[in-house]
Design a protein around this motif. Structure first.
Motif, PDB file in Angstrom:
ATOM      1  N   GLY A   1      -9.272 -17.717   7.269  1.00  0.00           N
ATOM      2  CA  GLY A   1     -10.244 -18.799   7.341  1.00  0.00           C
ATOM      3  C   GLY A   1     -10.900 -19.075   6.003  1.00  0.00           C
ATOM      4  N   TYR A   2     -11.266 -17.981   5.286  1.00  0.00           N
ATOM      5  CA  TYR A   2     -11.877 -18.163   3.961  1.00  0.00           C
ATOM      6  C   TYR A   2     -10.886 -18.752   2.967  1.00  0.00           C
ATOM      7  CZ  TYR A   2     -16.182 -15.694   5.161  1.00  0.00           C
ATOM      8  OH  TYR A   2     -17.387 -15.340   5.707  1.00  0.00           O
TER       9      TYR A   2
ATOM     10  N   SER B   1      -8.381 -20.716   3.661  1.00  0.00           N
ATOM     11  CA  SER B   1      -8.233 -22.132   3.997  1.00  0.00           C
ATOM     12  C   SER B   1      -9.432 -22.941   3.516  1.00  0.00           C
ATOM     13  CB  SER B   1      -8.066 -22.295   5.515  1.00  0.00           C
ATOM     14  OG  SER B   1      -6.928 -21.586   5.970  1.00  0.00           O
ATOM     15  N   TRP B   2     -10.616 -22.355   3.671  1.00  0.00           N
ATOM     16  CA  TRP B   2     -11.831 -23.074   3.232  1.00  0.00           C
ATOM     17  C   TRP B   2     -11.840 -23.260   1.728  1.00  0.00           C
ATOM     18  CZ3 TRP B   2     -16.152 -22.070   0.212  1.00  0.00           C
ATOM     19  CH2 TRP B   2     -17.221 -22.958   0.377  1.00  0.00           C
ATOM     20  N   PHE B   3     -11.502 -22.192   0.983  1.00  0.00           N
ATOM     21  CA  PHE B   3     -11.460 -22.303  -0.474  1.00  0.00           C
ATOM     22  C   PHE B   3     -10.365 -23.266  -0.920  1.00  0.00           C
ATOM     23  CE2 PHE B   3     -13.794 -18.186  -0.584  1.00  0.00           C
ATOM     24  CZ  PHE B   3     -14.832 -18.602  -1.398  1.00  0.00           C
ATOM     25  N   THR B   4      -9.255 -23.292  -0.205  1.00  0.00           N
ATOM     26  CA  THR B   4      -8.176 -24.229  -0.543  1.00  0.00           C
ATOM     27  C   THR B   4      -8.626 -25.667  -0.353  1.00  0.00           C
ATOM     28  OG1 THR B   4      -6.532 -22.586   0.146  1.00  0.00           O
ATOM     29  CG2 THR B   4      -5.792 -24.878  -0.047  1.00  0.00           C
ATOM     30  N   CYS B   5      -9.312 -25.935   0.747  1.00  0.00           N
ATOM     31  CA  CYS B   5      -9.829 -27.293   0.991  1.00  0.00           C
ATOM     32  C   CYS B   5     -10.867 -27.672  -0.070  1.00  0.00           C
ATOM     33  CB  CYS B   5     -10.442 -27.379   2.382  1.00  0.00           C
ATOM     34  SG  CYS B   5      -9.248 -27.191   3.725  1.00  0.00           S
ATOM     35  N   LEU B   6     -11.742 -26.707  -0.429  1.00  0.00           N
ATOM     36  CA  LEU B   6     -12.742 -26.989  -1.453  1.00  0.00           C
ATOM     37  C   LEU B   6     -12.092 -27.280  -2.798  1.00  0.00           C
ATOM     38  CD1 LEU B   6     -15.706 -27.122  -2.312  1.00  0.00           C
ATOM     39  CD2 LEU B   6     -15.627 -24.649  -2.725  1.00  0.00           C
TER      40      LEU B   6
ATOM     41  N   HIS C   1      -7.930 -12.932  10.572  1.00  0.00           N
ATOM     42  CA  HIS C   1      -8.356 -14.310  10.845  1.00  0.00           C
ATOM     43  C   HIS C   1      -9.479 -14.733   9.904  1.00  0.00           C
ATOM     44  CE1 HIS C   1      -5.890 -15.389  14.259  1.00  0.00           C
ATOM     45  NE2 HIS C   1      -6.139 -14.231  14.858  1.00  0.00           N
ATOM     46  N   SER C   2     -10.408 -13.812   9.622  1.00  0.00           N
ATOM     47  CA  SER C   2     -11.513 -14.153   8.712  1.00  0.00           C
ATOM     48  C   SER C   2     -10.994 -14.448   7.313  1.00  0.00           C
ATOM     49  CB  SER C   2     -12.524 -13.007   8.672  1.00  0.00           C
ATOM     50  OG  SER C   2     -13.068 -12.771   9.959  1.00  0.00           O
TER      51      SER C   2
END
Length: 278
Positions: free
Chosen positions: A48-49, A51-56, A44-45
């Motif tokens: 999550g990372y 997904s965060w990098f993809t959004c950034l 999950h971690s």
């Protein structure tokens, strides 16, 4: 021999039977949970990372595209304006002073205004102060006006009543006008405008130094603090430098002050319309 009743065996055995499966179930149910929980949390971690990098990355890409779009749109707008009007205020965009072909600055020790033996101001500014850009202001009629720092003494002074300044333009331009600006009498430290330039001549050159082409002779009236002078001998050729030769001022025998000079022109050959008269 001791005889144990059957009923006691039955009552004891069910307890043993029920305890053993219960212990086995508890051990079996706890062991997988203890082993799999870190793996699930790590997964999950990581997700999550990612997904965060993809959004950034998407955000940065969007911002870069927006900046590129705005840059291209601004460039197209400038090209459109240049194509229609072709007018530039050249002194505010990369013009420089040719010091070798410019008069010397008035001596620092002499370039002072004195009143009651108190030194008030130092006029010894370098020649490139005449190219100083200013901010646009509101004239009250919905139009902007060019307002450089026009404080008393913020000018270039040369000795005597005649001198010259040579301005290298950012690129070769078809010249059309020249603007001279001076401070008003109301803020003059001496209470007069005798240091203002009076008679001057403008020459165009393809480069500096180079062949000088006469473009006009003019007279500056200090009562009008900003004056634009349309060139009298406009050429169908582009110039890379302008020389302003001042032959007199309004009475000061020691030095002459030149506050601001702006050159106007077009990077493209101006179109001529015989039906239009100016």
């Amino acid at each position: 021999m001791t005889f144990v009743p059957r009923g006691n065996q039955q009552s004891r055995n069910p307890c043993r039977v029920t305890e053993e499966p219960t212990a086995g179930r508890n051990d079996g149910s706890l062991l997988p949970a203890h082993v799999n929980t870190p793996a699930v949390s790590l997964t999950h971690s990581v997700l999550g990372y990612v997904s965060w990098f993809t959004c950034l990355a998407c955000f940065l890409r969007t911002q870069a595209q927006q900046v590129l779009f705005n840059t291209c749109r601004f460039k197209l707008l400038c090209q459109k304006l240049m194509g229609k009007a072709g007018v530039l205020i050249l002194c505010a965009f990369g013009a420089t002073i040719d010091f070798e072909h410019t008069s010397a600055t008035y001596n620092r020790d002499k370039a002072r205004s004195n009143w009651n033996w108190i030194r008030l101001w130092n006029y010894a500014q370098p020649p490139d102060v005449i190219l100083e850009a200013g901010a646009a202001g509101d004239t009250g009629k919905g139009r902007g006006v060019f307002r450089p720092n026009m404080t008393p003494g913020n000018c270039w002074a040369f000795e005597g009543d005649h001198g010259q300044v040579t301005i290298r333009l950012a690129q070769k331009v078809y010249l059309s006008n020249l603007t001279v600006q001076h401070i008003p009498k109301t803020i003059s430290l001496s209470g007069s405008l005798d240091t203002a330039p009076k008679d001057f001549v403008i020459y165009g050159m393809e480069s500096s130094p180079g062949e000088e082409v006469f473009l006009g002779a003019f007279q500056f009236q200090p009562e009008n603090t900003i004056q634009m002078f349309p060139l009298q001998n406009q050429q169908l050729r582009a110039f890379g430098a302008v020389k302003v030769k001042i032959s007199s001022n309004w009475g000061n025998p020691h030095f002459t002050c030149l506050y601001r000079v702006r050159v106007h022109g077009s990077v493209a050959l101006p179109t001529q319309n015989p039906a239009v008269q100016e």
